[in-house]
Enzyme design. Structure first.
Site, mmCIF file in Angstrom:
data_model
loop_
_atom_site.group_PDB
_atom_site.id
_atom_site.type_symbol
_atom_site.label_atom_id
_atom_site.label_comp_id
_atom_site.label_asym_id
_atom_site.label_seq_id
_atom_site.Cartn_x
_atom_site.Cartn_y
_atom_site.Cartn_z
ATOM 1 N N ASP A 1 0.852 -1.207 0.000
ATOM 2 C CA ASP A 1 0.000 0.000 0.000
ATOM 3 C C ASP A 1 0.879 1.245 0.000
ATOM 4 O OD1 ASP A 1 -2.458 -1.271 -0.001
ATOM 5 O OD2 ASP A 1 -2.694 -1.218 2.177
ATOM 6 N N GLU B 1 4.715 -3.543 -8.378
ATOM 7 C CA GLU B 1 3.968 -3.207 -7.146
ATOM 8 C C GLU B 1 2.455 -3.225 -7.390
ATOM 9 O OE1 GLU B 1 5.643 -0.683 -4.280
ATOM 10 O OE2 GLU B 1 7.676 -0.927 -5.056
#
Ligand code: CAA
Length: 380
Positions: free
Chosen positions: A240, A363
């Site tokens: 995150d 990611e």
């Protein structure tokens, strides 16, 4: 837009800009050509406090906020997207998780050196069959007394060839699925741990991306981060924050593409005038600038939420989704504005285009970001 940055934030931005111009710019193209890791520059980034920006000073970091981190990545990424991702992985994916969930011993033993830039870190989650499907971990970690024995293969690991310390995600109990995964700190040189294939990539060529092999690799049980079974939540929480770093990297590539396009269009003449006089070019510049402003706003917003300890995962995913798309679009337009010169290596926009694409992939791909965003919408 005026974001009213603090004096400290502006100072960090200025320091990063100067560092990028003086230390990265002169050799960035050569490193890209030779696929050469920026050893010296990374060392200096550590000395400047850029490798552990958000880690408290008592653990070797700079004790700064996420906004400062974004501003520094932006300046470094405008010049060298490879150096930018090296820095982002060490900060977001390695230091952050150790700081948030490590024991005091793990922080003293590993975080201090990582955050101060004395050592480099990598984050080993992805596997041949666990990319977007990150919970499908095949690497195993079997408990054996005061050790875990790791077996398996990781791939696409950024910083892997140069890392001294790797956070390895592995299944401690495959029957429990996502709840049976844990995280381990593995040091370079541990018997049974080896770096295998180095990938040859389209872009970010001076950042190294490798496979890692674990063959009966014995890791002390005290190197497990958090409880057994915490590994997937650890990884996804870490990612995150990582997505803010990649959004900043993408933003930087977009901004560099716009800056190069403005400069070139004012210098290049066609039909007896600078091509900047032509609406065909002006409209492209206007479109790029507008998209960059929107992407920058989202990225800084995600960083601000994180700094305020508010939920930021969906906002980080939005920032990465938009910013990476804007990076690819801006780099493509920059090549188009440069015409034939945009397609050759003498002009940097060719590299910007190659470097931009990965921001839509690592990611979490853009498709994964949409999953994260839509889940947040439907939960609330
Ligand atoms: N924070 C904490 N926990 C989270 C979380 C988050 N953001 N998102 C999910 N979780 C938890 C869930 O609650 C669940 O835990 P419980 O079972 O205890 O409830 C567990 O994690 C598994 O989550 P899901 O059930 O939602 O798993 P899923 O398989 O349905 O989907 C996913 C998860 C969102 C698709 C996830 O797999 C994902 O994000 N995939 C992309 C992986 C990724 O980004 N990889 C990047 C590799 S690193 C890299 O790229 C570095 C580099 O090179 C620069």
């Amino acid at each position: 837009m005026d974001y009213q940055f603090s004096e400290t934030q502006l100072m960090i931005q200025q320091t990063a800009r100067q560092f990028a111009q003086e230390e990265l710019a002169p050799s960035v193209d050569e490193r890209d050509e030779k696929e050469e890791f920026p050893q010296e520059a990374v060392k200096k980034m550590g000395e400047l406090g850029f490798m552990g920006m958000m880690v408290p000073e008592r653990y070797g970091g700079a004790g700064l906020d996420t906004i400062s981190y974004v501003l520094a990545l932006e300046e470094i990424g405008k010049v060298d997207a490879s150096a930018c991702v090296i820095m982002s992985v060490n900060n977001s994916l390695v230091c952050w998780g150790l700081d948030a969930y490590g024991t005091e011993g793990q922080k003293q033993g590993y975080l201090v050196d990582l955050a101060s830039g004395k050592k480099l870190g990598a984050f080993a989650l992805s596997e041949p069959e666990a990319g977007s499907d990150a919970t499908n971990q095949r690497t195993t970690a079997r408990r054996d007394g005061e050790f875990y024995v790791l077996n398996g293969t990781k791939n696409f690991i950024t910083n892997g060839a140069n890392a001294d310390i790797v956070l390895v995600i592995a299944a401690t109990d495959r029957s429990k699925g996502a709840k049976g995964v844990s995280t381990f700190i593995v040091e370079k040189g541990t018997p049974g741990f080896s770096v295998a294939k180095k990938e040859r990539k389209l872009g970010i060529r001076s950042s190294d991306t490798v496979s890692m092999v674990f063959e009966d690799c014995r890791v002390p049980a005290m190197n497990r981060i958090g409880e057994e079974g915490f590994g997937i939540r650890f990884a996804l929480k870490t990612l995150d924050g990582g997505r803010i770093g990649i959004a900043a990297q993408a933003l930087a590539i977009a901004e560099a593409s716009l800056e190069a396009s403005i400069k070139y269009s004012q210098e290049r003449k066609a039909f007896d005038q600078p091509i900047a006089n032509l609406q065909a070019i002006q409209f492209k510049l206007a479109e790029m600038a507008t998209n960059i402003e929107a992407a920058r706003g989202l990225t800084l917003n995600a960083a601000a939420l994180k700094d305020q300890n508010k939920p930021f995962g969906a906002m980080a995913a939005m920032a990465k989704l938009l910013t990476s798309r804007v990076a690819v679009q801006c780099a493509l337009e920059a090549v188009q504005i440069h015409g034939g010169y945009g397609y050759i290596r003498e002009y940097k926009v060719e590299r910007f285009l190659r470097d931009s694409k990965i921001t839509e992939i690592y990611e979490g791909t853009s498709e994964i970001q949409r999953i994260v965003i839509s889940r947040a919408l439907l939960q609330s």
